[in-house]
Design a protein around this motif. Structure first.
Motif, PDB file in Angstrom:
ATOM      1  N   GLU A   6      43.599  46.516  42.363  1.00  0.00           N
ATOM      2  CA  GLU A   6      42.755  45.056  41.956  1.00  0.00           C
ATOM      3  C   GLU A   6      42.389  44.410  43.429  1.00  0.00           C
ATOM      4  O   GLU A   6      43.186  44.680  44.122  1.00  0.00           O
ATOM      5  CB  GLU A   6      43.562  44.184  41.259  1.00  0.00           C
ATOM      6  N   TRP A   7      41.420  43.783  43.323  1.00  0.00           N
ATOM      7  CA  TRP A   7      40.944  42.964  44.585  1.00  0.00           C
ATOM      8  C   TRP A   7      42.183  42.077  45.035  1.00  0.00           C
ATOM      9  O   TRP A   7      42.873  41.482  44.432  1.00  0.00           O
ATOM     10  CB  TRP A   7      39.839  42.227  44.317  1.00  0.00           C
ATOM     11  N   SER A  12      39.679  40.886  52.294  1.00  0.00           N
ATOM     12  CA  SER A  12      38.734  40.070  52.661  1.00  0.00           C
ATOM     13  C   SER A  12      38.327  40.021  54.243  1.00  0.00           C
ATOM     14  O   SER A  12      39.069  40.167  54.976  1.00  0.00           O
ATOM     15  CB  SER A  12      38.810  38.484  52.202  1.00  0.00           C
ATOM     16  N   ASP A  19      32.304  40.852  51.323  1.00  0.00           N
ATOM     17  CA  ASP A  19      33.638  40.886  50.306  1.00  0.00           C
ATOM     18  C   ASP A  19      32.935  40.961  48.946  1.00  0.00           C
ATOM     19  O   ASP A  19      33.765  42.002  48.180  1.00  0.00           O
ATOM     20  CB  ASP A  19      34.197  39.345  50.320  1.00  0.00           C
ATOM     21  N   GLU A  20      31.926  40.645  48.522  1.00  0.00           N
ATOM     22  CA  GLU A  20      31.325  41.047  47.376  1.00  0.00           C
ATOM     23  C   GLU A  20      31.052  42.720  47.121  1.00  0.00           C
ATOM     24  O   GLU A  20      31.495  43.267  46.116  1.00  0.00           O
ATOM     25  CB  GLU A  20      30.146  40.217  46.831  1.00  0.00           C
ATOM     26  N   LYS A  23      34.668  44.059  46.633  1.00  0.00           N
ATOM     27  CA  LYS A  23      34.865  43.929  45.424  1.00  0.00           C
ATOM     28  C   LYS A  23      34.273  45.068  44.441  1.00  0.00           C
ATOM     29  O   LYS A  23      34.852  45.889  43.763  1.00  0.00           O
ATOM     30  CB  LYS A  23      34.672  42.740  44.844  1.00  0.00           C
ATOM     31  N   GLN A  24      32.861  45.282  44.603  1.00  0.00           N
ATOM     32  CA  GLN A  24      32.185  46.000  43.856  1.00  0.00           C
ATOM     33  C   GLN A  24      32.372  47.377  44.088  1.00  0.00           C
ATOM     34  O   GLN A  24      32.659  48.435  43.093  1.00  0.00           O
ATOM     35  CB  GLN A  24      30.789  45.956  44.154  1.00  0.00           C
ATOM     36  N   ASP A  27      35.733  48.206  42.196  1.00  0.00           N
ATOM     37  CA  ASP A  27      35.375  48.215  40.740  1.00  0.00           C
ATOM     38  C   ASP A  27      34.825  49.776  40.300  1.00  0.00           C
ATOM     39  O   ASP A  27      35.146  50.278  39.322  1.00  0.00           O
ATOM     40  CB  ASP A  27      34.391  47.118  40.384  1.00  0.00           C
TER      41      ASP A  27
END
Length: 143
Positions: A6-7, A12, A19-20, A23-24, A27
């Protein structure tokens, strides 16, 4: 599922756009691990490996452009690490091109863990550098 990650804010770099992307990518790895663990369709495995490879190139390019514009002194070393990761994902694509079962969950987790270590060890090094530049830019804009 134990291999899912998990993030966490410790990954960060205090740059929302980067950061996006992080996260991607996490995932994407989670999805690939889930598909392999549940013995999903071979075409889905191939598609996710391809997606990870392509997205990694875009993400690393964004990160390198941001660092390059600010004159990050260790950009060459950092970029070499990115290229090693891309080579590994290309290697995975080659393996599964021959036979999708050549790719194990352990292979995926190993590559994902390399990425996490990169976030924690290498990327944290440029955070203070970018923060200083952001502060200087903000001060310049106030004038």
């Amino acid at each position: 599922m134990t291999n899912i990650i998990e993030w966490d804010e410790k990954y960060s770099v205090d740059v929302p756009e980067l950061d996006e992307c992080r996260k991607q990518l996490m995932d994407m790895f989670n999805s690939l691990i889930e598909i392999k663990t549940n013995k999903g369709e071979a075409k889905d495995v191939v598609n996710w490996v391809t997606e990870i490879n392509e997205f990694s190139k875009i993400f690393f390019s964004k990160e390198e452009k941001i660092l390059g514009r600010k004159g990050y002194p260790d950009l060459d070393i950092h970029s070499k690490a990115h290229r090693r990761f891309i080579k590994k994902t290309i290697g995975l694509r080659r393996e599964i091109a021959e036979e999708v079962d050549n790719l194990t969950v352990e292979d995926i987790v190993e590559l994902r863990d390399w990425l996490i270590r990169h976030f924690e060890a290498r990327d944290t090094l440029f955070i203070p550098f970018l923060r200083i530049h952001r502060y200087v830019d903000e001060c310049e804009n106030k004038k």
